[in-house]
Design an enzyme around this catalytic site. Sequence first.
Site, PDB file in Angstrom:
ATOM      1  N   GLY A  13       0.551  -1.183  -0.116  1.00 28.00           N
ATOM      2  CA  GLY A  13       0.099  -0.125   0.107  1.00 28.00           C
ATOM      3  C   GLY A  13       0.851   1.211  -0.160  1.00 28.00           C
ATOM      4  N   ASP A  32      -5.596   3.278   7.873  1.00 35.01           N
ATOM      5  CA  ASP A  32      -4.999   2.150   8.251  1.00 35.01           C
ATOM      6  C   ASP A  32      -5.194   2.132  10.016  1.00 35.01           C
ATOM      7  OD1 ASP A  32      -2.230   0.510   6.730  1.00 35.01           O
ATOM      8  OD2 ASP A  32      -2.435   0.300   8.879  1.00 35.01           O
ATOM      9  N   THR A  35      -1.267  -1.989  12.562  1.00 36.44           N
ATOM     10  CA  THR A  35      -1.407  -3.143  13.242  1.00 36.44           C
ATOM     11  C   THR A  35       0.387  -3.295  13.408  1.00 36.44           C
ATOM     12  OG1 THR A  35      -0.930  -4.292  10.967  1.00 36.44           O
ATOM     13  CG2 THR A  35      -3.229  -4.202  12.034  1.00 36.44           C
ATOM     14  N   THR A 121      -4.788 -12.382  -3.778  1.00 37.73           N
ATOM     15  CA  THR A 121      -3.413 -12.896  -3.718  1.00 37.73           C
ATOM     16  C   THR A 121      -3.820 -14.387  -4.467  1.00 37.73           C
ATOM     17  OG1 THR A 121      -2.215 -14.290  -2.471  1.00 37.73           O
ATOM     18  CG2 THR A 121      -4.061 -14.120  -1.395  1.00 37.73           C
ATOM     19  N   ASP A 122      -2.467 -14.739  -5.089  1.00 38.30           N
ATOM     20  CA  ASP A 122      -2.686 -15.939  -5.872  1.00 38.30           C
ATOM     21  C   ASP A 122      -2.985 -17.273  -4.913  1.00 38.30           C
ATOM     22  OD1 ASP A 122       0.018 -16.014  -4.360  1.00 38.30           O
ATOM     23  OD2 ASP A 122       1.213 -16.399  -6.158  1.00 38.30           O
ATOM     24  N   GLU A 123      -2.692 -16.964  -3.480  1.00 34.04           N
ATOM     25  CA  GLU A 123      -2.841 -18.218  -2.660  1.00 34.04           C
ATOM     26  C   GLU A 123      -4.261 -18.636  -2.591  1.00 34.04           C
ATOM     27  OE1 GLU A 123      -1.082 -18.153   1.087  1.00 34.04           O
ATOM     28  OE2 GLU A 123       0.790 -16.981   0.255  1.00 34.04           O
ATOM     29  N   TYR A 145      -5.040 -17.750   6.220  1.00 31.24           N
ATOM     30  CA  TYR A 145      -4.893 -16.511   5.432  1.00 31.24           C
ATOM     31  C   TYR A 145      -5.479 -16.594   4.295  1.00 31.24           C
ATOM     32  CZ  TYR A 145      -2.609 -13.429   2.346  1.00 31.24           C
ATOM     33  OH  TYR A 145      -2.341 -12.444   1.219  1.00 31.24           O
ATOM     34  N   LYS A 149      -8.935 -14.775   2.772  1.00 35.00           N
ATOM     35  CA  LYS A 149      -8.798 -13.755   1.575  1.00 35.00           C
ATOM     36  C   LYS A 149      -9.829 -14.213   0.436  1.00 35.00           C
ATOM     37  CE  LYS A 149      -6.274 -10.931   0.379  1.00 35.00           C
ATOM     38  NZ  LYS A 149      -6.614  -9.243   0.704  1.00 35.00           N
ATOM     39  N   VAL A 201      15.164 -22.564   6.762  1.00 37.53           N
ATOM     40  CA  VAL A 201      14.325 -22.830   5.471  1.00 37.53           C
ATOM     41  C   VAL A 201      13.387 -23.974   5.981  1.00 37.53           C
ATOM     42  CG1 VAL A 201      14.622 -23.908   2.989  1.00 37.53           C
ATOM     43  CG2 VAL A 201      16.343 -21.952   3.995  1.00 37.53           C
ATOM     44  N   ARG A 209       7.966 -19.921  -5.703  1.00 45.29           N
ATOM     45  CA  ARG A 209       7.161 -18.885  -5.576  1.00 45.29           C
ATOM     46  C   ARG A 209       7.458 -17.974  -6.805  1.00 45.29           C
ATOM     47  NH1 ARG A 209       4.945 -21.527  -2.533  1.00 45.29           N
ATOM     48  NH2 ARG A 209       4.434 -21.413  -0.407  1.00 45.29           N
TER      49      ARG A 209
HETATM   50  P1  NAD Z   1       1.259  -5.693   4.909  1.00 44.56           P
HETATM   51  O1  NAD Z   1       1.102  -6.645   6.356  1.00 44.56           O
HETATM   52  O2  NAD Z   1       2.610  -5.231   4.962  1.00 44.56           O
HETATM   53  O3  NAD Z   1       0.136  -4.278   5.430  1.00 44.56           O
HETATM   54  C1  NAD Z   1      -1.056  -4.391   5.790  1.00 44.56           C
HETATM   55  C2  NAD Z   1      -1.525  -3.250   6.331  1.00 44.56           C
HETATM   56  O4  NAD Z   1      -3.047  -3.292   6.396  1.00 44.56           O
HETATM   57  C3  NAD Z   1      -0.923  -2.643   7.248  1.00 44.56           C
HETATM   58  O5  NAD Z   1      -0.511  -1.362   7.383  1.00 44.56           O
HETATM   59  C4  NAD Z   1      -1.946  -2.637   8.352  1.00 44.56           C
HETATM   60  O6  NAD Z   1      -1.765  -1.804   9.528  1.00 44.56           O
HETATM   61  C5  NAD Z   1      -3.221  -2.569   7.717  1.00 44.56           C
HETATM   62  N1  NAD Z   1      -4.412  -3.265   8.046  1.00 44.56           N
HETATM   63  C6  NAD Z   1      -4.489  -4.517   8.853  1.00 44.56           C
HETATM   64  N2  NAD Z   1      -5.694  -4.837   9.182  1.00 44.56           N
HETATM   65  C7  NAD Z   1      -6.401  -3.780   9.309  1.00 44.56           C
HETATM   66  C8  NAD Z   1      -7.770  -3.345   9.215  1.00 44.56           C
HETATM   67  N3  NAD Z   1      -8.449  -4.114  10.071  1.00 44.56           N
HETATM   68  N4  NAD Z   1      -7.950  -2.099   9.010  1.00 44.56           N
HETATM   69  C9  NAD Z   1      -7.238  -1.025   8.342  1.00 44.56           C
HETATM   70  N5  NAD Z   1      -5.896  -1.423   8.046  1.00 44.56           N
HETATM   71  C10 NAD Z   1      -5.497  -2.643   8.438  1.00 44.56           C
HETATM   72  O7  NAD Z   1       0.601  -6.139   3.716  1.00 44.56           O
HETATM   73  P2  NAD Z   1       1.102  -6.420   2.373  1.00 44.56           P
HETATM   74  O8  NAD Z   1       2.060  -7.264   1.869  1.00 44.56           O
HETATM   75  O9  NAD Z   1       1.451  -5.017   1.670  1.00 44.56           O
HETATM   76  O10 NAD Z   1      -0.255  -6.652   1.614  1.00 44.56           O
HETATM   77  C11 NAD Z   1      -1.325  -5.773   1.126  1.00 44.56           C
HETATM   78  C12 NAD Z   1      -2.327  -6.586   0.343  1.00 44.56           C
HETATM   79  O11 NAD Z   1      -1.837  -7.280  -0.626  1.00 44.56           O
HETATM   80  C13 NAD Z   1      -3.021  -7.732   1.155  1.00 44.56           C
HETATM   81  O12 NAD Z   1      -4.332  -7.761   1.100  1.00 44.56           O
HETATM   82  C14 NAD Z   1      -2.461  -8.853   0.858  1.00 44.56           C
HETATM   83  O13 NAD Z   1      -3.224 -10.002   1.009  1.00 44.56           O
HETATM   84  C15 NAD Z   1      -2.181  -8.450  -0.713  1.00 44.56           C
HETATM   85  N6  NAD Z   1      -1.217  -9.392  -1.353  1.00 44.56           N
HETATM   86  C16 NAD Z   1       0.135  -9.441  -0.785  1.00 44.56           C
HETATM   87  C17 NAD Z   1       1.231  -9.998  -1.466  1.00 44.56           C
HETATM   88  C18 NAD Z   1       2.517  -9.979  -0.730  1.00 44.56           C
HETATM   89  O14 NAD Z   1       3.351 -11.087  -1.240  1.00 44.56           O
HETATM   90  N7  NAD Z   1       3.015  -9.224   0.156  1.00 44.56           N
HETATM   91  C19 NAD Z   1       0.856 -10.541  -2.696  1.00 44.56           C
HETATM   92  C20 NAD Z   1      -0.201 -10.580  -3.042  1.00 44.56           C
HETATM   93  C21 NAD Z   1      -1.382  -9.984  -2.401  1.00 44.56           C
HETATM   94  O1  DAU Z   2       1.718 -15.274  -2.766  1.00 42.84           O
HETATM   95  C1  DAU Z   2       1.080 -14.358  -2.342  1.00 42.84           C
HETATM   96  C2  DAU Z   2       1.400 -14.264  -0.752  1.00 42.84           C
HETATM   97  O2  DAU Z   2       2.913 -14.226  -0.705  1.00 42.84           O
HETATM   98  C3  DAU Z   2       0.781 -13.213  -0.175  1.00 42.84           C
HETATM   99  O3  DAU Z   2      -0.654 -13.101  -0.326  1.00 42.84           O
HETATM  100  C4  DAU Z   2       0.954 -13.224   1.464  1.00 42.84           C
HETATM  101  O4  DAU Z   2       0.542 -12.097   2.071  1.00 42.84           O
HETATM  102  C5  DAU Z   2       2.572 -13.118   1.541  1.00 42.84           C
HETATM  103  O5  DAU Z   2       2.931 -13.276   2.802  1.00 42.84           O
HETATM  104  C6  DAU Z   2       3.190 -14.420   0.870  1.00 42.84           C
HETATM  105  O6  DAU Z   2       3.063 -15.597   1.041  1.00 42.84           O
HETATM  106  P1  DAU Z   2       4.097 -16.759   1.281  1.00 42.84           P
HETATM  107  O7  DAU Z   2       3.530 -17.557   2.438  1.00 42.84           O
HETATM  108  O8  DAU Z   2       4.320 -17.347   0.123  1.00 42.84           O
HETATM  109  O9  DAU Z   2       5.219 -16.041   1.883  1.00 42.84           O
HETATM  110  P2  DAU Z   2       6.442 -16.090   3.262  1.00 42.84           P
HETATM  111  O10 DAU Z   2       7.316 -15.045   2.808  1.00 42.84           O
HETATM  112  O11 DAU Z   2       5.796 -16.321   4.330  1.00 42.84           O
HETATM  113  O12 DAU Z   2       7.125 -17.404   2.519  1.00 42.84           O
HETATM  114  C7  DAU Z   2       7.480 -17.643   1.121  1.00 42.84           C
HETATM  115  C8  DAU Z   2       8.393 -18.952   1.150  1.00 42.84           C
HETATM  116  O13 DAU Z   2       9.337 -19.103   2.003  1.00 42.84           O
HETATM  117  C9  DAU Z   2       7.336 -20.130   1.608  1.00 42.84           C
HETATM  118  O14 DAU Z   2       7.404 -21.169   0.816  1.00 42.84           O
HETATM  119  C10 DAU Z   2       7.698 -20.219   2.988  1.00 42.84           C
HETATM  120  C11 DAU Z   2       9.092 -20.099   3.004  1.00 42.84           C
HETATM  121  N1  DAU Z   2       9.811 -19.520   4.228  1.00 42.84           N
HETATM  122  C12 DAU Z   2       9.112 -18.440   4.809  1.00 42.84           C
HETATM  123  C13 DAU Z   2       9.573 -18.235   5.904  1.00 42.84           C
HETATM  124  C14 DAU Z   2       9.096 -17.021   6.457  1.00 42.84           C
HETATM  125  C15 DAU Z   2      10.775 -20.215   4.660  1.00 42.84           C
HETATM  126  O15 DAU Z   2      11.477 -21.341   4.111  1.00 42.84           O
HETATM  127  N2  DAU Z   2      11.388 -19.888   5.804  1.00 42.84           N
HETATM  128  C16 DAU Z   2      10.856 -18.641   6.616  1.00 42.84           C
HETATM  129  O16 DAU Z   2      11.560 -18.380   7.762  1.00 42.84           O
END
Ligand code: NAD
Ligand code: DAU
Length: 334
Positions: A13, A32, A35, A121-123, A145, A149, A201, A209
């Site tokens: 964001g 926001d 959190t 998200t792709d998840e 999660y 979503k 890991v 990913r």
């Molecule tokens: P983040 O955890 O860094 O940020 C989330 C933000 O939302 C924070 O600023 C938090 O304070 C705010 N928030 C949480 N709960 C809230 C609530 N109830 N009301 C108002 N604000 C609230 O997350 P991010 O990685 O920036 O992800 C943003 C969006 O993109 C999410 O919807 C996530 O599902 C999606 N997304 C993330 C990824 C990724 O890899 N990080 C990939 C695809 C989609």
């Molecule tokens: O695919 C999109 C998603 O990507 C978003 O929607 C989520 O918000 C975001 O958190 C992310 O999810 P993942 O679970 O894929 O991300 P994470 O960084 O937690 O983990 C990436 C990969 O690495 C996963 O296979 C788990 C592994 N991992 C993660 C952590 C934190 C490890 O092996 N060790 C670790 O300590």
Amino acid sequence: MRLLVCGGAGFIGSNFVRQRLARGDDEIVVLDKLTYAGRRENLQDVADDPRFRFVHGAIEDAAAVAAAIEGAEAVVNFAAETHVDRSIAAPDAFVQTHALGTYVLLEAARERRIRYLQVSTDEVYGSIAHGSFTESSPLEPSSPYSATKAGADLLVASYQRTYGLEAVICRGSNNYGPYQHPEKLIPLMILNALHGDPLPVYGDGANVRNWLFVEDFAAAVAFVLEHGGAGDTYNVGGPDECDNLTVVRRIIELTGADPSLIEFVTDRPGHDRRYSLSSDKIAALGWRAGTRFEEGLERTVAWYRDNAWWWEPVRSGAYRDYYERQYGRRLNDT
Ligand code: NAD
Ligand code: DAU
């Protein structure tokens, strides 16, 4: 455009807000809850911009939403709990924010008849062994999660079909880049490598990913806001796929850390093996993810190296307790 950006103090964001204010004539209100993952520091570059306003509040709080949405022409909802491991340990906040929060925002957008973009998200599709998910792939989420979503996405789609809300959904693959909280794989490994700490890991490290540089995803969300058809969903995948162990080994090379820091630890329950998104639909509208993983990872390592002011307070705060709970036993058992 006058935009309400929910969750704008988080990783993606804040990149989106910075990018929009640098490139256009938007007026932006960020709502926001701040959190553990949301920080005013993420928006300090734009804090004095007269086109920007910050409102501290939760999306599930109808009064806070009503105060923030006044005058908005569109809502972009990034607000979410985003860490899969935390959703496994304590799902309640995920249900609250994704189900109730999305509902409150949808009601506010419906009442005012304004455009609504849900960041997803792709998840939600679950894991795929071969090929790539398209927008019509079934939803088979694995974690609290991704299940919540997916629930939010279905609610958004229902508001479009039932009430004619002008809603679009944008599903991104794994983002990485500046301002990402150190709980996530890439910043966790970069910061641990820079400190000479163990690199935990999960499982065999062969999970794959589909890496997407955050500035590319932020640009894609803006693109969908402008060009996306009402009721449509768009996948946004990164240009490269990579398994976790290869990511960690490349981070070791870029930071000069000792490869013996790698520790294989107990796997995440329900761990999705591979994510892969087809971006053909958004590509047909003219969008391309520019940044290759190698270049984006180098830029990300350089950013964390140069911005200790940003991560030092995070690493020394409540994150330490989380880290101990999440990794303490796992690392001792190896
Ligand atoms: P983040 O955890 O860094 O940020 C989330 C933000 O939302 C924070 O600023 C938090 O304070 C705010 N928030 C949480 N709960 C809230 C609530 N109830 N009301 C108002 N604000 C609230 O997350 P991010 O990685 O920036 O992800 C943003 C969006 O993109 C999410 O919807 C996530 O599902 C999606 N997304 C993330 C990824 C990724 O890899 N990080 C990939 C695809 C989609
Ligand atoms: O695919 C999109 C998603 O990507 C978003 O929607 C989520 O918000 C975001 O958190 C992310 O999810 P993942 O679970 O894929 O991300 P994470 O960084 O937690 O983990 C990436 C990969 O690495 C996963 O296979 C788990 C592994 N991992 C993660 C952590 C934190 C490890 O092996 N060790 C670790 O300590």
